[in-house]
Design a protein around this motif. Structure first.
Motif, PDB file in Angstrom:
ATOM      1  N   ALA A   1      29.207  38.361 -41.338  1.00 57.63           N
ATOM      2  CA  ALA A   1      28.686  37.227 -40.570  1.00 57.63           C
ATOM      3  C   ALA A   1      28.303  37.594 -39.130  1.00 57.63           C
ATOM      4  CB  ALA A   1      29.693  36.074 -40.579  1.00 57.63           C
ATOM      5  N   PRO A   2      29.094  38.409 -38.402  1.00 51.68           N
ATOM      6  CA  PRO A   2      28.690  38.747 -37.028  1.00 51.68           C
ATOM      7  C   PRO A   2      27.353  39.472 -36.968  1.00 51.68           C
ATOM      8  CG  PRO A   2      31.003  39.260 -37.376  1.00 51.68           C
ATOM      9  CD  PRO A   2      30.427  38.958 -38.723  1.00 51.68           C
ATOM     10  N   GLN A   3      27.142  40.398 -37.888  1.00 54.58           N
ATOM     11  CA  GLN A   3      25.872  41.130 -37.919  1.00 54.58           C
ATOM     12  C   GLN A   3      24.729  40.200 -38.335  1.00 54.58           C
ATOM     13  OE1 GLN A   3      28.741  42.298 -39.425  1.00 54.58           O
ATOM     14  NE2 GLN A   3      29.199  43.757 -37.780  1.00 54.58           N
TER      15      GLN A   3
ATOM     16  N   HIS B   1      21.226  39.267 -36.179  1.00 54.51           N
ATOM     17  CA  HIS B   1      19.857  39.431 -36.678  1.00 54.51           C
ATOM     18  C   HIS B   1      19.129  38.104 -36.829  1.00 54.51           C
ATOM     19  CE1 HIS B   1      19.413  43.748 -37.215  1.00 54.51           C
ATOM     20  NE2 HIS B   1      20.706  43.770 -37.492  1.00 54.51           N
ATOM     21  N   LEU B   2      19.858  37.024 -37.049  1.00 56.29           N
ATOM     22  CA  LEU B   2      19.213  35.712 -37.014  1.00 56.29           C
ATOM     23  C   LEU B   2      18.648  35.452 -35.620  1.00 56.29           C
ATOM     24  CD1 LEU B   2      21.800  33.593 -39.044  1.00 56.29           C
ATOM     25  CD2 LEU B   2      19.449  34.095 -39.731  1.00 56.29           C
ATOM     26  N   GLY B   3      19.401  35.831 -34.593  1.00 59.76           N
ATOM     27  CA  GLY B   3      18.913  35.690 -33.228  1.00 59.76           C
ATOM     28  C   GLY B   3      17.689  36.541 -32.967  1.00 59.76           C
TER      29      GLY B   3
ATOM     30  N   GLU C   1      25.531  29.010 -47.588  1.00 61.47           N
ATOM     31  CA  GLU C   1      26.227  28.170 -46.610  1.00 61.47           C
ATOM     32  C   GLU C   1      26.719  28.995 -45.434  1.00 61.47           C
ATOM     33  OE1 GLU C   1      26.542  24.862 -46.314  1.00 61.47           O
ATOM     34  OE2 GLU C   1      25.112  24.814 -47.972  1.00 61.47           O
ATOM     35  N   VAL C   2      27.203  30.192 -45.706  1.00 61.56           N
ATOM     36  CA  VAL C   2      27.625  31.092 -44.621  1.00 61.56           C
ATOM     37  C   VAL C   2      26.449  31.358 -43.687  1.00 61.56           C
ATOM     38  CG1 VAL C   2      28.349  33.453 -44.070  1.00 61.56           C
ATOM     39  CG2 VAL C   2      29.483  32.206 -45.909  1.00 61.56           C
ATOM     40  N   ALA C   3      25.305  31.645 -44.264  1.00 64.07           N
ATOM     41  CA  ALA C   3      24.118  31.944 -43.458  1.00 64.07           C
ATOM     42  C   ALA C   3      23.689  30.736 -42.629  1.00 64.07           C
ATOM     43  CB  ALA C   3      22.978  32.396 -44.371  1.00 64.07           C
ATOM     44  N   LYS C   4      23.692  29.551 -43.241  1.00 67.61           N
ATOM     45  CA  LYS C   4      23.328  28.332 -42.510  1.00 67.61           C
ATOM     46  C   LYS C   4      24.278  28.093 -41.341  1.00 67.61           C
ATOM     47  CE  LYS C   4      21.407  26.018 -46.590  1.00 67.61           C
ATOM     48  NZ  LYS C   4      21.620  24.939 -47.581  1.00 67.61           N
TER      49      LYS C   4
ATOM     50  N   ILE D   1      23.644  29.525 -33.217  1.00 64.95           N
ATOM     51  CA  ILE D   1      22.697  30.134 -32.277  1.00 64.95           C
ATOM     52  C   ILE D   1      22.027  29.039 -31.458  1.00 64.95           C
ATOM     53  CG2 ILE D   1      20.616  31.547 -32.036  1.00 64.95           C
ATOM     54  CD1 ILE D   1      21.413  32.891 -34.676  1.00 64.95           C
ATOM     55  N   LYS D   2      22.075  29.162 -30.154  1.00 65.80           N
ATOM     56  CA  LYS D   2      21.475  28.183 -29.256  1.00 65.80           C
ATOM     57  C   LYS D   2      20.077  28.663 -28.873  1.00 65.80           C
ATOM     58  CE  LYS D   2      25.420  26.031 -29.248  1.00 65.80           C
ATOM     59  NZ  LYS D   2      25.591  24.795 -30.032  1.00 65.80           N
ATOM     60  N   LYS D   3      19.079  28.211 -29.595  1.00 64.03           N
ATOM     61  CA  LYS D   3      17.692  28.603 -29.287  1.00 64.03           C
ATOM     62  C   LYS D   3      16.798  27.384 -29.441  1.00 64.03           C
ATOM     63  CE  LYS D   3      17.214  33.570 -29.939  1.00 64.03           C
ATOM     64  NZ  LYS D   3      16.630  33.858 -28.643  1.00 64.03           N
TER      65      LYS D   3
END
Length: 234
Positions: free
Chosen positions: A186-188, A192-194, A223-226, A232-234
């Protein structure tokens, strides 16, 4: 009459802009294939991968683009899964050739002419991807084991990301798909989502990506990905 013409063009412009905005919220056929191929390679589902490799070629991905996706996989899910994916692709190509299907090979990677060190190239690429300038001393894992910082910058973000067969967006779609499919990363994935959001992948496209993960991998991983995207604050 002039007002009517002006109103017509305003409406036409508005419809065009809305169409562009809607399009930016969806993944095209090639992007969906990248997601499917990367995720299925990551979890080793070779029978489904074979189906999606055929779909990728039929949908417009070139042979070299798919090769590049599969090669990049070793950086995120290891050589065994990467090589299994490549061997599966070889069998797909052989099947299609036997049926008389001629697939487009596509462009080869351009020669690297950068004169600076690979470390600096990788550092600049990473800064471009994140939109954050790297300053100050190394932190976290990079400080604890500095060689991993070297490997990440010189090999992943220089050797691999400098290969122009795929765009940065295509590479990040593949990376996000792998990390969404795998458990315990999840941290990685959040990182990468950011990156994906920073280089123009939209939240709508990511939500569609998660739908593919749910269909191919399972609801838990989707669900983990969502949840990571929501952080993420964007």
């Amino acid at each position: 009459m002039k007002k009517s013409v002006l109103l017509f063009f305003i409406i036409l412009f508005s419809l065009n802009m809305n169409a562009q905005n809607n399009e930016s919220q969806t993944l095209n056929a090639q992007q969906q294939s990248i997601v499917n191929i990367a995720a299925l390679t990551a979890v080793g589902n070779l029978s489904s991968l074979k189906t999606q490799l055929h779909a990728g070629l039929d949908g417009g991905l070139t042979v070299n683009e798919i090769k590049e996706i599969l090669v990049q996989m070793y950086a995120y899910c290891g050589f065994p899964r990467c090589l299994n994916g490549i061997n599966t692709f070889m069998s797909v190509i052989d099947e299609r050739k036997a049926k008389g299907i001629v697939d487009v090979e596509g462009k080869e990677a351009s020669p690297i002419v950068d004169t600076q060190s690979k470390y600096e190239t990788g550092k600049q690429t990473l800064q471009q991807l994140t939109g954050i300038e790297e300053k100050g001393p190394k932190m976290g894992a990079n400080a604890f084991a500095p060689i991993i910082d070297t490997f990440l910058k010189e090999h992943l973000f220089a050797d691999i990301f400098s290969r122009d067969v795929l765009s940065y967006q295509q590479r990040e779609l593949a990376t996000i798909s792998v990390l969404s499919a795998l458990e315990g990363v999840a941290p990685q994935l959040q990182f990468h989502l950011g990156v994906g959001l920073n280089i123009g992948i939209t939240k709508g496209q990511l939500m569609q990506l998660f739908s593919i993960i749910q269909a191919q991998i399972g609801e838990k991983q989707a669900e983990v990905a969502k949840n990571e995207l929501e952080k993420i604050k964007k």
